[in-house]
Scaffold this motif. Structure first.
Motif, PDB file in Angstrom:
ATOM      1  N   ALA A 143      76.279 -16.275  -1.506  1.00  0.00           N
ATOM      2  CA  ALA A 143      75.979 -16.825  -0.131  1.00  0.00           C
ATOM      3  C   ALA A 143      76.341 -15.812   0.788  1.00  0.00           C
ATOM      4  CB  ALA A 143      76.531 -18.021   0.127  1.00  0.00           C
ATOM      5  N   GLY A 144      77.568 -14.862   0.521  1.00  0.00           N
ATOM      6  CA  GLY A 144      78.116 -13.837   1.425  1.00  0.00           C
ATOM      7  C   GLY A 144      77.113 -12.832   1.343  1.00  0.00           C
ATOM      8  N   GLN A 145      76.142 -12.650   0.788  1.00  0.00           N
ATOM      9  CA  GLN A 145      75.235 -11.649   0.822  1.00  0.00           C
ATOM     10  C   GLN A 145      73.950 -12.047   0.935  1.00  0.00           C
ATOM     11  OE1 GLN A 145      76.152  -8.271   0.187  1.00  0.00           O
ATOM     12  NE2 GLN A 145      78.262  -9.824   0.085  1.00  0.00           N
ATOM     13  N   GLY A 146      73.704 -13.283   1.642  1.00  0.00           N
ATOM     14  CA  GLY A 146      72.601 -13.945   1.941  1.00  0.00           C
ATOM     15  C   GLY A 146      71.949 -14.463   0.889  1.00  0.00           C
ATOM     16  N   ALA A 147      72.219 -15.001  -0.268  1.00  0.00           N
ATOM     17  CA  ALA A 147      71.664 -15.365  -1.397  1.00  0.00           C
ATOM     18  C   ALA A 147      70.734 -14.443  -1.935  1.00  0.00           C
ATOM     19  CB  ALA A 147      70.910 -16.708  -1.197  1.00  0.00           C
ATOM     20  N   ASP A 148      70.815 -12.952  -1.804  1.00  0.00           N
ATOM     21  CA  ASP A 148      70.170 -11.953  -2.248  1.00  0.00           C
ATOM     22  C   ASP A 148      71.035 -11.112  -3.296  1.00  0.00           C
ATOM     23  OD1 ASP A 148      68.378 -10.119  -2.723  1.00  0.00           O
ATOM     24  OD2 ASP A 148      68.722  -9.052  -0.680  1.00  0.00           O
ATOM     25  N   LEU A 149      70.688 -11.244  -4.407  1.00  0.00           N
ATOM     26  CA  LEU A 149      71.306 -10.723  -5.708  1.00  0.00           C
ATOM     27  C   LEU A 149      71.498  -8.996  -5.446  1.00  0.00           C
ATOM     28  CD1 LEU A 149      72.651 -11.185  -8.437  1.00  0.00           C
ATOM     29  CD2 LEU A 149      70.286 -10.796  -9.342  1.00  0.00           C
ATOM     30  N   ALA A 150      70.261  -8.564  -4.644  1.00  0.00           N
ATOM     31  CA  ALA A 150      70.182  -7.042  -4.394  1.00  0.00           C
ATOM     32  C   ALA A 150      71.623  -6.773  -3.809  1.00  0.00           C
ATOM     33  CB  ALA A 150      69.131  -6.779  -4.010  1.00  0.00           C
ATOM     34  N   GLY A 151      71.958  -7.657  -2.880  1.00  0.00           N
ATOM     35  CA  GLY A 151      73.278  -7.339  -2.040  1.00  0.00           C
ATOM     36  C   GLY A 151      74.454  -7.017  -2.774  1.00  0.00           C
ATOM     37  N   LEU A 152      74.431  -7.342  -3.803  1.00  0.00           N
ATOM     38  CA  LEU A 152      75.855  -7.417  -4.730  1.00  0.00           C
ATOM     39  C   LEU A 152      75.754  -5.675  -5.216  1.00  0.00           C
ATOM     40  CD1 LEU A 152      75.672 -10.195  -7.512  1.00  0.00           C
ATOM     41  CD2 LEU A 152      77.443  -9.775  -5.371  1.00  0.00           C
ATOM     42  N   LYS A 153      74.734  -5.124  -5.286  1.00  0.00           N
ATOM     43  CA  LYS A 153      74.732  -3.602  -5.831  1.00  0.00           C
ATOM     44  C   LYS A 153      75.358  -2.720  -4.962  1.00  0.00           C
ATOM     45  CE  LYS A 153      70.791  -1.823  -6.992  1.00  0.00           C
ATOM     46  NZ  LYS A 153      69.474  -1.538  -7.120  1.00  0.00           N
ATOM     47  N   GLY A 154      75.675  -3.049  -3.436  1.00  0.00           N
ATOM     48  CA  GLY A 154      76.234  -2.170  -2.788  1.00  0.00           C
ATOM     49  C   GLY A 154      77.656  -2.219  -2.363  1.00  0.00           C
ATOM     50  N   MET A 155      78.098  -3.776  -3.012  1.00  0.00           N
ATOM     51  CA  MET A 155      79.311  -4.015  -2.698  1.00  0.00           C
ATOM     52  C   MET A 155      80.414  -3.234  -3.572  1.00  0.00           C
ATOM     53  SD  MET A 155      79.209  -8.283  -3.013  1.00  0.00           S
ATOM     54  CE  MET A 155      80.918  -8.321  -2.180  1.00  0.00           C
ATOM     55  N   THR A 156      81.644  -2.991  -2.623  1.00  0.00           N
ATOM     56  CA  THR A 156      82.652  -2.208  -3.238  1.00  0.00           C
ATOM     57  C   THR A 156      83.575  -3.068  -4.051  1.00  0.00           C
ATOM     58  OG1 THR A 156      84.154  -2.300  -1.285  1.00  0.00           O
ATOM     59  CG2 THR A 156      82.375  -0.562  -1.672  1.00  0.00           C
ATOM     60  N   LEU A 157      84.781  -2.462  -4.493  1.00  0.00           N
ATOM     61  CA  LEU A 157      85.870  -3.402  -5.235  1.00  0.00           C
ATOM     62  C   LEU A 157      86.542  -4.146  -4.254  1.00  0.00           C
ATOM     63  CD1 LEU A 157      87.279  -4.095  -7.766  1.00  0.00           C
ATOM     64  CD2 LEU A 157      88.847  -2.081  -7.173  1.00  0.00           C
ATOM     65  N   GLU A 158      86.967  -3.387  -2.944  1.00  0.00           N
ATOM     66  CA  GLU A 158      87.636  -4.060  -2.074  1.00  0.00           C
ATOM     67  C   GLU A 158      86.966  -5.176  -1.503  1.00  0.00           C
ATOM     68  OE1 GLU A 158      87.194  -0.758  -2.224  1.00  0.00           O
ATOM     69  OE2 GLU A 158      88.887  -0.094  -2.655  1.00  0.00           O
ATOM     70  N   GLN A 159      85.454  -5.114  -1.193  1.00  0.00           N
ATOM     71  CA  GLN A 159      84.812  -6.358  -0.782  1.00  0.00           C
ATOM     72  C   GLN A 159      84.713  -7.323  -1.603  1.00  0.00           C
ATOM     73  OE1 GLN A 159      81.057  -4.007  -0.248  1.00  0.00           O
ATOM     74  NE2 GLN A 159      81.360  -3.690   1.970  1.00  0.00           N
ATOM     75  N   LEU A 160      84.447  -7.058  -2.975  1.00  0.00           N
ATOM     76  CA  LEU A 160      84.604  -8.304  -3.831  1.00  0.00           C
ATOM     77  C   LEU A 160      85.941  -9.076  -3.833  1.00  0.00           C
ATOM     78  CD1 LEU A 160      82.625  -7.042  -6.963  1.00  0.00           C
ATOM     79  CD2 LEU A 160      81.991  -9.142  -5.668  1.00  0.00           C
ATOM     80  N   CYS A 161      86.964  -8.239  -3.831  1.00  0.00           N
ATOM     81  CA  CYS A 161      88.479  -8.780  -3.689  1.00  0.00           C
ATOM     82  C   CYS A 161      88.612  -9.506  -2.576  1.00  0.00           C
ATOM     83  CB  CYS A 161      89.518  -7.590  -3.992  1.00  0.00           C
ATOM     84  SG  CYS A 161      89.428  -6.961  -5.652  1.00  0.00           S
ATOM     85  N   ARG A 162      87.974  -9.493  -1.468  1.00  0.00           N
ATOM     86  CA  ARG A 162      88.232 -10.209  -0.300  1.00  0.00           C
ATOM     87  C   ARG A 162      87.870 -11.615  -0.368  1.00  0.00           C
ATOM     88  NH1 ARG A 162      85.758  -5.672   2.660  1.00  0.00           N
ATOM     89  NH2 ARG A 162      87.438  -4.272   3.767  1.00  0.00           N
ATOM     90  N   PHE A 163      86.918 -11.839  -1.609  1.00  0.00           N
ATOM     91  CA  PHE A 163      86.654 -13.336  -1.879  1.00  0.00           C
ATOM     92  C   PHE A 163      87.858 -13.956  -2.483  1.00  0.00           C
ATOM     93  CE2 PHE A 163      82.590 -11.659  -1.168  1.00  0.00           C
ATOM     94  CZ  PHE A 163      81.847 -12.708  -0.569  1.00  0.00           C
TER      95      PHE A 163
END
Length: 212
Positions: A143-163
Protein backbone atom coordinates in the motif's frame (compact mmCIF):
# COMPACT_ATOMS: atom_id res chain seq x y z
CA UNK A 1 -10.89 30.92 30.71
CA UNK A 2 -13.96 28.67 30.57
CA UNK A 3 -13.85 24.90 30.38
CA UNK A 4 -13.67 23.64 26.81
CA UNK A 5 -14.89 20.35 25.35
CA UNK A 6 -12.10 19.13 23.05
CA UNK A 7 -13.80 15.88 22.01
CA UNK A 8 -17.00 14.16 23.00
CA UNK A 9 -18.80 10.83 22.54
CA UNK A 10 -22.21 9.77 23.86
CA UNK A 11 -24.73 6.96 23.70
CA UNK A 12 -28.10 6.19 25.27
CA UNK A 13 -29.85 3.08 26.56
CA UNK A 14 -33.52 3.72 27.27
CA UNK A 15 -33.61 6.20 30.15
CA UNK A 16 -29.84 6.18 30.68
CA UNK A 17 -27.42 8.46 28.88
CA UNK A 18 -23.64 8.23 28.87
CA UNK A 19 -21.25 11.06 27.97
CA UNK A 20 -17.50 10.70 27.50
CA UNK A 21 -15.86 14.10 27.25
CA UNK A 22 -12.26 15.18 26.77
CA UNK A 23 -12.06 18.64 28.32
CA UNK A 24 -9.68 21.49 29.10
CA UNK A 25 -9.91 23.02 32.56
CA UNK A 26 -9.62 26.69 33.50
CA UNK A 27 -5.98 26.15 34.50
CA UNK A 28 -5.29 24.87 30.94
CA UNK A 29 -4.88 21.22 32.02
CA UNK A 30 -6.75 18.43 30.24
CA UNK A 31 -8.98 15.78 31.74
CA UNK A 32 -11.52 13.09 30.83
CA UNK A 33 -15.01 13.24 32.28
CA UNK A 34 -17.34 10.22 32.18
CA UNK A 35 -20.94 11.10 32.99
CA UNK A 36 -23.96 8.88 33.47
CA UNK A 37 -27.35 10.58 33.49
CA UNK A 38 -30.42 8.55 34.44
CA UNK A 39 -34.03 9.65 34.39
CA UNK A 40 -35.87 9.13 37.68
CA UNK A 41 -39.50 8.10 38.20
CA UNK A 42 -40.48 11.73 38.87
CA UNK A 43 -39.05 12.84 35.52
CA UNK A 44 -35.89 14.40 36.95
CA UNK A 45 -32.37 13.27 36.10
CA UNK A 46 -29.64 12.05 38.42
CA UNK A 47 -26.02 12.39 37.32
CA UNK A 48 -22.85 10.53 38.23
CA UNK A 49 -19.45 11.82 37.16
CA UNK A 50 -15.96 10.34 37.08
CA UNK A 51 -13.01 12.60 36.28
CA UNK A 52 -9.55 11.41 35.27
CA UNK A 53 -6.80 14.02 35.10
CA UNK A 54 -4.14 14.24 32.41
CA UNK A 55 -1.32 12.92 34.59
CA UNK A 56 -3.35 9.73 35.16
CA UNK A 57 -4.23 8.99 31.51
CA UNK A 58 -1.58 6.28 31.00
CA UNK A 59 -2.60 4.27 34.08
CA UNK A 60 -6.29 4.77 33.30
CA UNK A 61 -5.97 3.49 29.73
CA UNK A 62 -3.79 0.55 30.79
CA UNK A 63 -6.30 -0.45 33.47
CA UNK A 64 -9.22 -0.20 31.03
CA UNK A 65 -7.35 -2.26 28.43
CA UNK A 66 -6.56 -5.00 30.94
CA UNK A 67 -10.14 -4.97 32.20
CA UNK A 68 -11.64 -5.32 28.70
CA UNK A 69 -9.29 -8.18 27.83
CA UNK A 70 -10.29 -10.00 31.01
CA UNK A 71 -13.97 -9.44 30.22
CA UNK A 72 -13.53 -10.69 26.65
CA UNK A 73 -12.19 -14.06 27.88
CA UNK A 74 -14.35 -14.27 31.00
CA UNK A 75 -15.31 -17.83 31.84
CA UNK A 76 -12.50 -19.43 29.85
CA UNK A 77 -10.22 -21.87 31.64
CA UNK A 78 -7.11 -19.70 31.93
CA UNK A 79 -4.55 -19.56 34.67
CA UNK A 80 -3.78 -15.88 34.19
CA UNK A 81 -3.39 -12.90 31.87
CA UNK A 82 -0.27 -14.34 30.21
CA UNK A 83 -2.32 -17.12 28.66
CA UNK A 84 -4.93 -14.64 27.47
CA UNK A 85 -2.25 -12.46 25.87
CA UNK A 86 -0.66 -15.52 24.23
CA UNK A 87 -3.96 -16.60 22.66
CA UNK A 88 -4.70 -13.07 21.47
CA UNK A 89 -1.25 -12.86 19.89
CA UNK A 90 -1.69 -16.20 18.10
CA UNK A 91 -5.12 -15.18 16.79
CA UNK A 92 -3.62 -12.11 15.09
CA UNK A 93 -0.87 -14.06 13.33
CA UNK A 94 -0.68 -16.64 10.58
CA UNK A 95 -1.32 -19.40 13.14
CA UNK A 96 -4.73 -17.91 13.77
CA UNK A 97 -5.73 -18.51 10.15
CA UNK A 98 -7.28 -21.68 8.81
CA UNK A 99 -4.52 -23.97 7.45
CA UNK A 100 -5.88 -23.78 3.90
CA UNK A 101 -5.66 -19.97 3.99
CA UNK A 102 -2.03 -19.72 5.08
CA UNK A 103 0.38 -18.51 2.35
CA UNK A 104 2.86 -21.40 2.53
CA UNK A 105 0.13 -24.03 2.57
CA UNK A 106 -1.58 -22.33 -0.39
CA UNK A 107 1.71 -22.27 -2.30
CA UNK A 108 2.27 -25.98 -1.69
CA UNK A 109 -1.29 -26.86 -2.69
CA UNK A 110 -1.84 -24.48 -5.61
CA UNK A 111 1.59 -23.34 -6.77
CA UNK A 112 3.23 -19.93 -6.48
CA UNK A 113 1.44 -18.57 -9.56
CA UNK A 114 -1.92 -18.75 -7.77
CA UNK A 115 -0.89 -16.60 -4.82
CA UNK A 116 -1.52 -12.87 -4.54
CA UNK A 117 1.35 -10.39 -4.35
CA UNK A 118 0.85 -9.85 -0.61
CA UNK A 119 0.95 -13.61 0.05
CA UNK A 120 4.21 -14.07 -1.84
CA UNK A 121 5.75 -11.08 -0.08
CA UNK A 122 4.54 -12.44 3.27
CA UNK A 123 6.40 -15.70 2.64
CA UNK A 124 9.60 -13.75 1.98
CA UNK A 125 9.09 -11.66 5.13
CA UNK A 126 8.55 -14.81 7.17
CA UNK A 127 6.98 -13.38 10.31
CA UNK A 128 4.96 -10.36 11.32
CA UNK A 129 4.81 -8.44 14.59
CA UNK A 130 2.91 -9.08 17.84
CA UNK A 131 0.12 -6.87 16.50
CA UNK A 132 -0.13 -7.98 12.87
CA UNK A 133 0.55 -11.00 10.69
CA UNK A 134 3.14 -11.10 7.92
CA UNK A 135 0.30 -10.79 5.38
CA UNK A 136 -0.95 -7.55 6.96
CA UNK A 137 2.64 -6.27 7.05
CA UNK A 138 3.08 -7.19 3.38
CA UNK A 139 -0.18 -5.45 2.48
CA UNK A 140 0.98 -2.34 4.33
CA UNK A 141 4.28 -2.30 2.41
CA UNK A 142 2.50 -2.70 -0.93
CA UNK A 143 0.00 0.00 0.00
CA UNK A 144 2.94 2.30 0.66
CA UNK A 145 3.91 1.80 -2.98
CA UNK A 146 0.43 2.54 -4.28
CA UNK A 147 -0.43 -1.20 -4.40
CA UNK A 148 1.98 -1.40 -7.33
CA UNK A 149 4.34 -4.37 -7.14
CA UNK A 150 6.75 -2.62 -9.50
CA UNK A 151 7.24 0.03 -6.82
CA UNK A 152 9.20 -2.47 -4.74
CA UNK A 153 11.96 -2.68 -7.35
CA UNK A 154 13.26 0.80 -6.58
CA UNK A 155 13.16 0.50 -2.80
CA UNK A 156 16.36 0.62 -0.79
CA UNK A 157 17.24 -1.25 2.38
CA UNK A 158 16.68 1.90 4.41
CA UNK A 159 13.23 2.47 2.90
CA UNK A 160 12.10 -1.07 3.69
CA UNK A 161 13.42 -0.87 7.23
CA UNK A 162 11.28 2.21 7.85
CA UNK A 163 8.19 -0.01 7.90
CA UNK A 164 7.43 -1.13 11.44
CA UNK A 165 8.18 -4.83 11.70
CA UNK A 166 10.77 -4.85 8.90
CA UNK A 167 14.26 -5.31 10.25
CA UNK A 168 17.50 -5.71 8.31
CA UNK A 169 17.14 -9.49 7.88
CA UNK A 170 13.59 -9.34 6.49
CA UNK A 171 14.42 -6.41 4.24
CA UNK A 172 17.49 -8.20 2.88
CA UNK A 173 15.36 -11.25 2.04
CA UNK A 174 12.97 -9.11 0.02
CA UNK A 175 15.75 -7.22 -1.79
CA UNK A 176 17.59 -10.46 -2.62
CA UNK A 177 14.42 -11.98 -4.11
CA UNK A 178 13.79 -8.84 -6.16
CA UNK A 179 17.35 -8.90 -7.49
CA UNK A 180 17.07 -12.56 -8.52
CA UNK A 181 13.79 -11.80 -10.28
CA UNK A 182 15.42 -8.88 -12.09
CA UNK A 183 18.32 -11.06 -13.26
CA UNK A 184 15.90 -13.63 -14.65
CA UNK A 185 13.78 -11.09 -16.53
CA UNK A 186 14.23 -10.78 -20.35
CA UNK A 187 15.23 -7.15 -19.98
CA UNK A 188 18.31 -8.07 -17.96
CA UNK A 189 19.34 -11.06 -20.09
CA UNK A 190 22.78 -10.70 -21.73
CA UNK A 191 22.68 -9.36 -25.28
CA UNK A 192 24.73 -10.89 -28.09
CA UNK A 193 25.98 -9.18 -31.22
CA UNK A 194 24.82 -11.03 -34.32
CA UNK A 195 27.60 -12.54 -36.50
CA UNK A 196 27.05 -12.89 -40.25
CA UNK A 197 29.05 -15.52 -42.11
CA UNK A 198 29.48 -15.18 -45.86
CA UNK A 199 31.57 -16.57 -48.77
CA UNK A 200 33.41 -13.91 -50.79
CA UNK A 201 33.00 -14.10 -54.54
CA UNK A 202 35.30 -16.66 -56.13
CA UNK A 203 35.89 -18.59 -52.91
CA UNK A 204 35.43 -22.34 -53.25
CA UNK A 205 33.30 -24.43 -50.90
CA UNK A 206 35.38 -25.85 -48.08
CA UNK A 207 37.58 -22.77 -47.82
CA UNK A 208 37.53 -20.83 -44.56
CA UNK A 209 34.68 -18.34 -44.25
CA UNK A 210 35.22 -14.80 -43.18
CA UNK A 211 32.94 -13.24 -40.63
CA UNK A 212 32.06 -9.81 -39.41
Amino acid sequence: MKRQVLASESFSLKNRHYFLDFKRAENNSNYIQITRSEQQTDGSYKRWEVIVFENQFAEFIQAFSSLFQSAAWYGADYKGMKEIHAEAKAAKGIKGMAPEDRPRERLMALGAAQLEDAELLAILIGSGTPNESSIVLAQRILAGQGADLAGLKGMTLEQLCRFKGMGIAKSCNVLAALELAARLSPESAPSYKPVYIYRPPGQEPGDFFEYS
